[in-house]
Design an enzyme around this catalytic site. Structure first.
Site, mmCIF file in Angstrom:
data_model
loop_
_atom_site.group_PDB
_atom_site.id
_atom_site.type_symbol
_atom_site.label_atom_id
_atom_site.label_comp_id
_atom_site.label_asym_id
_atom_site.label_seq_id
_atom_site.Cartn_x
_atom_site.Cartn_y
_atom_site.Cartn_z
ATOM 1 N N GLY A 29 36.300 46.673 35.307
ATOM 2 C CA GLY A 29 37.315 47.419 36.049
ATOM 3 C C GLY A 29 36.926 48.874 36.238
ATOM 4 O O GLY A 29 35.879 49.324 35.763
ATOM 5 N N THR A 31 38.305 51.636 35.043
ATOM 6 C CA THR A 31 38.310 52.449 33.818
ATOM 7 C C THR A 31 37.039 52.167 33.017
ATOM 8 O O THR A 31 36.384 53.087 32.502
ATOM 9 C CB THR A 31 39.570 52.157 32.974
ATOM 10 O OG1 THR A 31 40.707 52.112 33.840
ATOM 11 C CG2 THR A 31 39.798 53.231 31.923
ATOM 12 N N ASP A 81 37.730 47.670 26.858
ATOM 13 C CA ASP A 81 38.167 47.137 28.153
ATOM 14 C C ASP A 81 39.469 47.805 28.586
ATOM 15 O O ASP A 81 40.179 48.402 27.767
ATOM 16 C CB ASP A 81 38.362 45.609 28.053
ATOM 17 C CG ASP A 81 38.379 44.926 29.414
ATOM 18 O OD1 ASP A 81 38.260 45.613 30.447
ATOM 19 O OD2 ASP A 81 38.505 43.692 29.446
ATOM 20 N N ASP A 84 45.932 46.004 32.835
ATOM 21 C CA ASP A 84 46.874 46.248 33.933
ATOM 22 C C ASP A 84 48.231 46.671 33.392
ATOM 23 O O ASP A 84 48.950 47.436 34.028
ATOM 24 C CB ASP A 84 46.993 44.982 34.787
ATOM 25 C CG ASP A 84 45.641 44.620 35.389
ATOM 26 O OD1 ASP A 84 45.090 45.470 36.120
ATOM 27 O OD2 ASP A 84 45.124 43.533 35.099
ATOM 28 N N LYS A 94 46.087 41.397 31.753
ATOM 29 C CA LYS A 94 44.767 41.732 32.274
ATOM 30 C C LYS A 94 44.381 40.735 33.368
ATOM 31 O O LYS A 94 44.999 39.704 33.520
ATOM 32 C CB LYS A 94 43.723 41.674 31.152
ATOM 33 C CG LYS A 94 43.913 42.775 30.124
ATOM 34 C CD LYS A 94 42.793 42.821 29.093
ATOM 35 C CE LYS A 94 41.413 42.664 29.634
ATOM 36 N NZ LYS A 94 41.050 43.617 30.704
ATOM 37 N N GLU A 103 36.658 38.161 29.711
ATOM 38 C CA GLU A 103 37.218 39.262 28.908
ATOM 39 C C GLU A 103 37.886 38.707 27.643
ATOM 40 O O GLU A 103 37.740 39.263 26.553
ATOM 41 C CB GLU A 103 38.234 40.053 29.739
ATOM 42 C CG GLU A 103 37.576 40.836 30.865
ATOM 43 C CD GLU A 103 38.554 41.478 31.833
ATOM 44 O OE1 GLU A 103 38.119 42.356 32.570
ATOM 45 O OE2 GLU A 103 39.735 41.096 31.860
#
Ligand code: 5RP
Length: 220
Positions: A29, A31, A81, A84, A94, A103
């Site tokens: 993602g 981030t 990680d 959301d 997520k 993940e």
């Protein structure tokens, strides 16, 4: 501070959790992309990384970090990680990027899950963000009907195939009062590869970037 600056600040704060000489798990993602970029300056400290997606693998390789198969890596000391959504117990939604299955596997295989996010991701109740559910293609309609039965409104993520060849149903309308129960219930539906609820294995630390810097949140 805008949202991207907040994500970058949270990502950089995760560097202090690196265990020198040990492999780490890396999520997926925007981030996490900031985290990977920040890792470049620390690559001499780590032998390599286990990646949760083809996209992160490519980015890691580009900066010269060796990518190691999870099967060769054993238990990882840390997994970094994004999310959301997160609640105060550090249970997560997520899969906005569609990498939820890998993940979940890498998170499960790691001793400490460090979640990095901007502060908008911390919510009182999970479920405003549509819950991603990865399914085997032939199970799409069956699982969608079952998700309606559970009170959700599933929508196929059009034109998207996961790294595992799965499809994603994004389920809106769920107020996830009992994330553990819902993760189990959806996870048990035939044809579901995985559900983007990370309640049984939530995060251990949440680093939240915001206008006042980065806040470290531990599960209540
Ligand atoms: C990908 C994910 C991401 O961690 C989640 O979507 C958050 O993404 P971003 O860091 O871009 O806000 O679960 O499958």
């Amino acid at each position: 501070m805008d949202q991207n600056q907040a994500k970058k600040a949270a990502a950089e704060a995760a560097l202090k959790y690196l265990v020198p000489g040990e492999l780490l798990g890396v999520g997926t993602g925007s981030t996490v992309n900031y985290f990977i970029d920040a890792l470049a300056a620390h690559k001499q400290d780590i032998p390599g990384a286990v990646s949760s997606s083809n996209a992160s693998t490519e980015r890691l390789k580009k900066i010269g970090i060796p990518v190691v198969e999870l099967n060769e890596a054993g238990t990882l000391s840390i997994y970094v990680d994004g999310a959301d959504e997160a609640d105060k117990h550090l249970r997560l939604v997520k899969g906005g990027g569609g990498a939820l299955t890998r993940e979940k596997i890498v998170a499960a295989a790691s001793r400490k899950f460090i979640c990095i996010a901007d502060e908008s991701k911390l919510v009182p109740v999970l479920g405003a963000f549509p819950l991603p559910v990865e399914v085997i293609p032939m199970a799409r309609s069956y699982v969608a009907r079952e998700l309606v039965r559970l009170g959700g409104n599933p929508k196929l993520r059009e034109g998207f195939v996961t790294d595992n060849g799965g499809l994603i149903l994004d389920v809106s309308g769920l107020s996830i009062i009992d994330p553990l129960k819902m993760e189990t219930e959806i996870g048990l539906l035939a044809g579901v590869i995985s559900v983007g609820l990370f309640a049984h294995r939530g995060a251990d630390v949440l680093l939240l970037g915001g206008p006042n810097g980065v806040r470290e949140v531990l599960p209540e």
